[in-house]
Design an enzyme around this catalytic site. Structure first.
Site, PDB file in Angstrom:
ATOM      1  N   GLU A 194      -3.531   8.363   0.290  1.00  0.00           N
ATOM      2  CA  GLU A 194      -4.952   8.528   0.647  1.00  0.00           C
ATOM      3  C   GLU A 194      -5.801   7.314   0.239  1.00  0.00           C
ATOM      4  O   GLU A 194      -6.643   6.844   1.004  1.00  0.00           O
ATOM      5  CB  GLU A 194      -5.513   9.786  -0.033  1.00  0.00           C
ATOM      6  CG  GLU A 194      -6.960  10.055   0.360  1.00  0.00           C
ATOM      7  CD  GLU A 194      -7.625  11.073  -0.559  1.00  0.00           C
ATOM      8  OE1 GLU A 194      -8.688  11.558  -0.171  1.00  0.00           O
ATOM      9  OE2 GLU A 194      -7.102  11.345  -1.655  1.00  0.00           O
ATOM     10  N   ASP A 195      -5.576   6.805  -0.973  1.00  0.00           N
ATOM     11  CA  ASP A 195      -6.514   5.828  -1.547  1.00  0.00           C
ATOM     12  C   ASP A 195      -6.021   4.384  -1.580  1.00  0.00           C
ATOM     13  O   ASP A 195      -6.721   3.501  -2.048  1.00  0.00           O
ATOM     14  CB  ASP A 195      -6.864   6.244  -3.000  1.00  0.00           C
ATOM     15  CG  ASP A 195      -7.691   7.520  -3.026  1.00  0.00           C
ATOM     16  OD1 ASP A 195      -8.298   7.840  -1.988  1.00  0.00           O
ATOM     17  OD2 ASP A 195      -7.719   8.189  -4.068  1.00  0.00           O
TER      18      ASP A 195
END
Length: 717
Positions: A80-81
């Site tokens: 996700e990051d």
């Protein structure tokens, strides 16, 4: 995880302590890859971001979980990051870990604290994600726990949002999974943010209590050790004070102050064998007086998440109540880690704990009943009910065990067997005795329901039922019944209206009217007429604009009731206030007066020995004038403008308010009796439905004042 940074060697040492065969190379690779991907990212606190995944991995290592779960924790934010991708994680660490990391990423992207409808849909997705691999939610819970432990670095408004989400969703979910320690810590961390003053107050009183009573835990533990030594029972005794939020909740539930709260200390006795559990119970009850109604045997009747333990509460020193939980070591492992026990290690090997529930079966039982939900809000209510509740175990007449939430009634029992059984219930027996449907079932009771053809659910059942399954089935049946009744009434109104202008209300005519009024079809048009959302004049005008009547003849009060003799007048009984459309009976009084009661009014039982005074009556068919007073008991939120809006809503339903009385005023709500003038029982149902739909109306019921003597002061014959 304060202090010095937690290194890869620290993590490996922690995992190796319970799993000597851990894949150290893969753990080091995951630690290095996670650190590389999060390089340069910082947390709100100013620490390097990667300290967070490492802390999550450490929490899961404390639960003695497998390598795949620990590695997923280290990588849970990479897809996700960071620039990492599913394909790259899959290539480096394999399919299983890639799937787990992807599952956690999808959970993170769910906005669980959004609007009710979205929240229900997200719960659905959450359960789907859990059903694929429950370890996804274990990582997510550990992620939330570390975020709550370090929440002070966030902005105040974000702290409150996260704390509420934790209290509403993650804490009860942890409890439902059997991870009681995590539930308690999550609740307490959220409580610290949501109501810091209350928590500080509890802590102050705790400190004072400990100062006054020395070390209560140590003294009671010592007393218990002596008793067990006498019985030659080997066991470990763990004593603790309950968490501040747990105490606060108990104070709210029991509406009592801290000083009157007794069982704020809990003790766990962990034995070698199941037989020892019952031996400990005997020793404890022999030494201290058991508190009635506070004994539960979850060993013979385990909870659905695998929890087994004996619970008892006894009066200890100085009359203080003490809660005691007795279990074996294996049971204790399940009690501490819940469904996570399926993956945990003990003494260096993956344990086959006989008490650990199969996660796939557990999640299937949790999700299958929600698959039938059509209404989003109903689904959400069902989810929350199922997550928050504890269980009671009862028996069918054949001896089958039925699990229900604590507080369940025979109605819930019936719907747990089959929706068809629930819809047809007319009565119930518990342990062979006839009981009201609202009776709360207790552990070990035998329940039998009595059913009858033609019975249909009542709206009052929604207040009696506690399970999501029962409430959903009742709502669906009521919707179908109401719609059918409204369509029938609407058809009669349409027939009369079209006949009034010399036309016929054929299906084609009604279909044309529906299209003109942009409705789905003739049935929707008739249902709206029955609910008084459309007038007969509007419907006729939609097809024959030039012939629309200027008004439909109303049935006057003088000819409202059929069955009276010439010269007889009637009064509506003040106890039940019958309305046109309800089945009625008349009771005669001297002076030729007749008092009209509903057929189910309890007051008429007093006339059973005077059959000569009974008259069979019925209401005249047709549209009655809105001239019949009915009292409504309404509870509304105490906010600006709410009362005005409720009065406007009543006016919009063509009902006139003739009187309004405040019954109760609290800081957060008002309870009032509103007398309204209505046409008939359908008008009443339409009004109650509209009021129930308002978000600021907590409850609305028809008020029947059985204390008022029927007869209006007339002298009996």
């Amino acid at each position: 995880m304060g202090g010095d940074p937690f290194t890869v060697d620290d993590l490996i040492a922690r995992v190796r302590s319970y799993n000597p065969r851990t894949d150290e190379t893969l753990l080091r690779a995951a630690f290095a890859y996670g650190g590389e991907m999060h390089e340069g990212q910082m947390r709100y606190s100013g620490e390097p971001y990667f300290t967070h995944p490492v802390a999550v991995a450490a929490i899961l290592a404390d639960q003695r979980l497998d390598d795949a779960t620990i590695i997923t924790a280290l990588l849970h934010d990479t897809i996700e990051d960071t620039r990492a991708s599913y394909v790259e994680v899959q290539r480096r660490f394999g399919d299983e870990i890639a799937e787990l990391v992807d599952g956690v990423t999808k959970l993170t992207n769910l906005q669980l604290s959004s609007s009710e409808t979205k929240q229900a849909e997200n719960f659905r997705k959450l359960f789907i994600a859990m059903s694929k691999d429950l370890r996804v939610i274990l990582v997510k819970l550990a992620d939330r726990l570390h975020n709550m432990r370090t929440i002070k670095a966030m902005r105040p408004e974000k702290q409150v949002k996260k704390a509420r989400e934790t209290m509403d969703i993650f804490a009860p979910l942890a409890g439902r999974m059997g991870m009681q320690w995590m539930r308690e810590e999550l609740e307490d961390l959220a409580f610290r943010v949501i109501n810091p003053e209350a928590r500080a107050s509890i802590m102050r009183r705790f400190i004072t209590l400990q100062r006054e009573s020395d070390d209560v835990i140590e003294r009671i533990t010592g007393d218990m050790r002596k008793e067990l030594k006498k019985g030659d029972i080997e066991a470990e005794i763990l004593g603790r004070a309950k968490k501040p939020y747990s105490i606060w909740r108990k104070m709210q539930e029991k509406e009592m102050g801290f000083s009157r709260l007794s069982d704020i200390y809990g003790f766990r006795i962990v034995t070698q064998t199941e037989a020892d559990c019952y031996a400990v119970l005997g020793a404890i009850h022999q030494r201290w007086r058991a508190v009635p109604g506070r004994f539960k045997d979850y060993i013979s009747q385990p909870k659905s998440n695998g929890y087994r333990s004996i619970h008892t509460t006894v009066s200890g020193r100085d009359g203080k109540r003490v809660e005691v939980q007795i279990r074996t070591r294996q049971m204790h492992d399940v009690a501490e880690t819940g469904v996570a026990a399926h993956w945990s290690y003990r003494d260096g090997v993956r344990t086959e704990n006989p008490f650990a529930v199969d996660p796939a079966k557990w999640i299937n039982t949790l999700t299958e009943q929600f698959d039938v939900e059509e209404d989003h809000e109903d689904f959400l209510e069902a989810v929350k009910l199922e997550m928050y509740t504890d269980k009671v175990f009862c028996f069918t007449p054949k001896g089958d065990v039925i699990k229900l939430p604590r507080g369940a009634t025979p109605l819930d029992f019936a719907y747990a067997i089959h929706t068809r059984i629930g819809n047809a219930v007319v009565g119930a027996k518990i342990d062979g005795m006839r009981v009201p449907l609202w009776t709360r079932i207790k552990n070990g009771q035998s329940v039998e329901v009595i059913i009858a053809d033609g019975q249909t659910p009542q709206s009052t059942w929604l207040d009696i039922a506690t399970t999501g399954k029962a409430k959903t089935a009742i709502r669906r049946a009521l919707r179908e019944l109401d719609r059918g009744r409204y369509i029938k009434l609407g058809r009669e109104l349409a027939r009369a209206a079209f006949e009034h202008v010399g036309k016929r209300a054929s299906e084609k005519t009604l279909g044309t009217a529906a299209r003109t009024l942009r409705l789905e079809g003739a049935e929707e048009l008739l249902a709206r007429m029955g609910r008084a959302e459309l007038t007969a004049r509007e419907v006729v005008q939609a097809v024959y604009p030039d012939l629309a009547p200027q008004g439909v003849d109303e049935v006057g009060r003088d000819r409202a009731v059929i069955g009276l003799s010439d010269g007889q007048h009637f009064e509506r009984a003040p106890c039940c206030e019958p309305l046109p459309g309800e089945r009625i009976i008349g009771i005669t009084y001297r002076g030729k007066g007749v008092v009209v009661h509903t057929i189910d009014c309890p007051s008429i039982a007093s006339y059973e020995d005077q059959p000569e005074r009974w008259i069979d009556l019925r209401w005249h068919e047709g549209t009655h004038a809105a001239a019949y007073d009915v009292a409504l008991d309404i509870t509304i939120g105490n906010d600006a403008g709410v009362l005005g809006r409720i009065c406007t809503l009543i006016g919009e339903r063509k009902a006139n308010i003739s009187n309004l009385t405040f019954v109760d005023r609290k800081p957060d709500f008002y309870r009032l009796l509103v007398e309204v003038e209505l046409r008939d029982v359908e008008h009443l149902h339409s009004l109650i439905s509209a009021l129930n739909a308002d978000s600021d109306v907590a409850a609305v019921d028809r008020h029947r004042d059985l204390a008022r003597v029927a007869g209006g002061g007339a002298t009996q014959s």
